[in-house]
Enzyme design. Structure first.
Site, PDB file in Angstrom:
ATOM      1  N   ASP A   1      74.701 -32.084 -62.320  1.00  0.00           N
ATOM      2  CA  ASP A   1      75.935 -31.368 -62.653  1.00  0.00           C
ATOM      3  C   ASP A   1      76.191 -30.304 -61.596  1.00  0.00           C
ATOM      4  O   ASP A   1      75.392 -30.129 -60.673  1.00  0.00           O
ATOM      5  CB  ASP A   1      75.821 -30.713 -64.042  1.00  0.00           C
ATOM      6  CG  ASP A   1      74.656 -29.754 -64.088  1.00  0.00           C
ATOM      7  OD1 ASP A   1      73.524 -30.204 -64.359  1.00  0.00           O
ATOM      8  OD2 ASP A   1      74.849 -28.553 -63.789  1.00  0.00           O
TER       9      ASP A   1
ATOM     10  N   GLU B   1      62.876 -37.112 -67.597  1.00  0.00           N
ATOM     11  CA  GLU B   1      62.502 -36.951 -66.179  1.00  0.00           C
ATOM     12  C   GLU B   1      61.184 -37.646 -65.871  1.00  0.00           C
ATOM     13  O   GLU B   1      60.931 -38.018 -64.729  1.00  0.00           O
ATOM     14  CB  GLU B   1      62.440 -35.456 -65.818  1.00  0.00           C
ATOM     15  CG  GLU B   1      63.797 -34.781 -65.873  1.00  0.00           C
ATOM     16  CD  GLU B   1      63.741 -33.259 -65.754  1.00  0.00           C
ATOM     17  OE1 GLU B   1      62.772 -32.651 -66.271  1.00  0.00           O
ATOM     18  OE2 GLU B   1      64.669 -32.663 -65.165  1.00  0.00           O
TER      19      GLU B   1
ATOM     20  N   MET C   1      65.391 -24.796 -64.271  1.00  0.00           N
ATOM     21  CA  MET C   1      64.746 -23.867 -65.204  1.00  0.00           C
ATOM     22  C   MET C   1      63.223 -23.863 -65.160  1.00  0.00           C
ATOM     23  O   MET C   1      62.587 -23.262 -66.032  1.00  0.00           O
ATOM     24  CB  MET C   1      65.241 -24.169 -66.633  1.00  0.00           C
ATOM     25  CG  MET C   1      66.743 -23.989 -66.770  1.00  0.00           C
ATOM     26  SD  MET C   1      67.380 -24.521 -68.382  1.00  0.00           S
ATOM     27  CE  MET C   1      66.714 -23.230 -69.411  1.00  0.00           C
ATOM     28  N   GLU C   2      62.608 -24.512 -64.170  1.00  0.00           N
ATOM     29  CA  GLU C   2      61.136 -24.590 -64.140  1.00  0.00           C
ATOM     30  C   GLU C   2      60.516 -24.418 -62.748  1.00  0.00           C
ATOM     31  O   GLU C   2      59.395 -23.935 -62.643  1.00  0.00           O
ATOM     32  CB  GLU C   2      60.658 -25.971 -64.664  1.00  0.00           C
ATOM     33  CG  GLU C   2      60.983 -26.236 -66.104  1.00  0.00           C
ATOM     34  CD  GLU C   2      62.402 -26.802 -66.269  1.00  0.00           C
ATOM     35  OE1 GLU C   2      62.978 -27.338 -65.292  1.00  0.00           O
ATOM     36  OE2 GLU C   2      62.966 -26.670 -67.363  1.00  0.00           O
TER      37      GLU C   2
ATOM     38  N   GLY D   1      71.183 -28.421 -61.252  1.00  0.00           N
ATOM     39  CA  GLY D   1      72.604 -28.139 -61.059  1.00  0.00           C
ATOM     40  C   GLY D   1      72.862 -27.800 -59.603  1.00  0.00           C
ATOM     41  O   GLY D   1      72.056 -27.126 -58.964  1.00  0.00           O
TER      42      GLY D   1
HETATM   43  C1  LIG Z   1      69.104 -29.966 -73.404  1.00  0.00           C
HETATM   44  C2  LIG Z   1      69.524 -29.260 -72.139  1.00  0.00           C
HETATM   45  C3  LIG Z   1      68.397 -29.150 -71.167  1.00  0.00           C
HETATM   46  C4  LIG Z   1      68.780 -28.577 -69.851  1.00  0.00           C
HETATM   47  C5  LIG Z   1      67.622 -28.630 -68.854  1.00  0.00           C
HETATM   48  C6  LIG Z   1      68.171 -28.655 -67.471  1.00  0.00           C
HETATM   49  N1  LIG Z   1      67.161 -28.730 -66.420  1.00  0.00           N
HETATM   50  C7  LIG Z   1      66.283 -27.560 -66.437  1.00  0.00           C
HETATM   51  O1  LIG Z   1      65.413 -27.549 -65.362  1.00  0.00           O
HETATM   52  C8  LIG Z   1      67.746 -28.934 -65.063  1.00  0.00           C
HETATM   53  C9  LIG Z   1      69.179 -28.550 -64.924  1.00  0.00           C
HETATM   54  C10 LIG Z   1      70.222 -29.394 -64.647  1.00  0.00           C
HETATM   55  N2  LIG Z   1      71.401 -28.702 -64.593  1.00  0.00           N
HETATM   56  C11 LIG Z   1      71.135 -27.386 -64.851  1.00  0.00           C
HETATM   57  C12 LIG Z   1      71.951 -26.243 -64.968  1.00  0.00           C
HETATM   58  N3  LIG Z   1      73.292 -26.304 -64.783  1.00  0.00           N
HETATM   59  N4  LIG Z   1      71.369 -25.062 -65.269  1.00  0.00           N
HETATM   60  C13 LIG Z   1      70.028 -24.995 -65.443  1.00  0.00           C
HETATM   61  N5  LIG Z   1      69.187 -26.045 -65.369  1.00  0.00           N
HETATM   62  C14 LIG Z   1      69.738 -27.249 -65.056  1.00  0.00           C
END
Ligand SMILES: CCCCCCN(CO)Cc1c[nH]c2c(N)ncnc12
Length: 229
Positions: A197, A13, A173-174, A79
């Site tokens: 996603d 990112e 998640m942040e 997401g």
């Molecule tokens: C190795 C895996 C790292 C995942 C980190 C995902 N980031 C968290 O900020 C964003 C994010 C994108 N899609 C998500 C989802 N479906 N649930 C939670 N967070 C997210």
């Protein structure tokens, strides 16, 4: 004089942002790296926190308290909950909440603890700059609610809970932990995410496939916003 913090959670990112700058000074602190640059006369500190609310809180606090940043911009991926949000689409948060903060056993609403609030609002001034940049660049951007929790959401059941409980448009998640830190330290902040996603059973595969391109979408937009500050 503004000193800008630009934050993400993952290297993917932040990497698209760092590539815009030369003469980067690296400061190692608290098991992390902080990248100091100067861009058009603006002092900027860039970092990725690592994933989740705890790491994000540590990095946001460090950028403000140790590096003296007085404005914080977050760029990353998320997401989708709102069906209008397709992969690659941009969302700016007007407010954020913590969907996994739960003391409902005592009659409190989801996302609430005493002394806190369910939602924390982002800076209207920064959102206004961002929407002006979007209009000038013919970018389609949604302004909405982002829900944050310490879990990668990959089930429609959890996604539906978050949607029905918080009326959220996207999840990650942040963001909400950065919001709490900046609100407490009275620092204007801004959270921008591009969709990677749909937080459903395909989320893991979609995330792997679209993380990089969506992170670039968010970073490219953020750079245009920085140029207006
Ligand atoms: C190795 C895996 C790292 C995942 C980190 C995902 N980031 C968290 O900020 C964003 C994010 C994108 N899609 C998500 C989802 N479906 N649930 C939670 N967070 C997210």
């Amino acid at each position: 004089m503004t000193k800008l913090a630009i934050m993400g959670a993952m290297e993917e990112e932040i990497e698209p942002l760092l590539s815009h700058f030369k003469d980067v000074n690296i400061v190692e602190f608290a098991n992390n790296k902080y990248y100091e640059v100067n861009y058009n006369g603006l002092d900027i500190v860039i970092a990725y926190s690592k994933i989740g609310k705890v790491f994000a809180s540590l990095t946001a606090t460090t950028m403000i308290e140790k590096f003296g940043c007085d404005t914080l911009l977050f760029s990353g991926v998320a997401g989708a909950i709102n069906p209008k949000l397709q992969i690659g689409d941009l969302i700016i948060a007007d407010k954020l909440c913590q969907h996994d903060l739960d003391i409902t056993a005592f009659g409190h609403p989801n996302g609430f603890v005493p002394g806190g609030s369910v939602f924390v609002e982002t800076s209207k001034e920064l959102r206004d700059v961002a929407t002006q940049v979007a209009n000038e660049n013919d970018l389609k951007v949604i302004v909405g609610t982002i829900a944050t929790g310490d879990q990668f959401v990959h089930s429609t059941e959890r996604k539906n809970f978050i949607e029905s409980t918080f009326k959220a448009d996207a999840l990650e998640m942040e963001g909400a932990s950065v919001a709490v830190v900046c609100d407490a330290l009275d620092i204007p902040f801004f959270v921008l995410r591009a969709i990677s996603d749909s937080a459903d059973m395909d989320a893991g595969f979609d995330f792997d496939e679209f993380l990089k391109s969506s992170a670039v979408n968010s970073a490219n937009y953020l750079i245009k916003i920085v140029e207006k500050l």
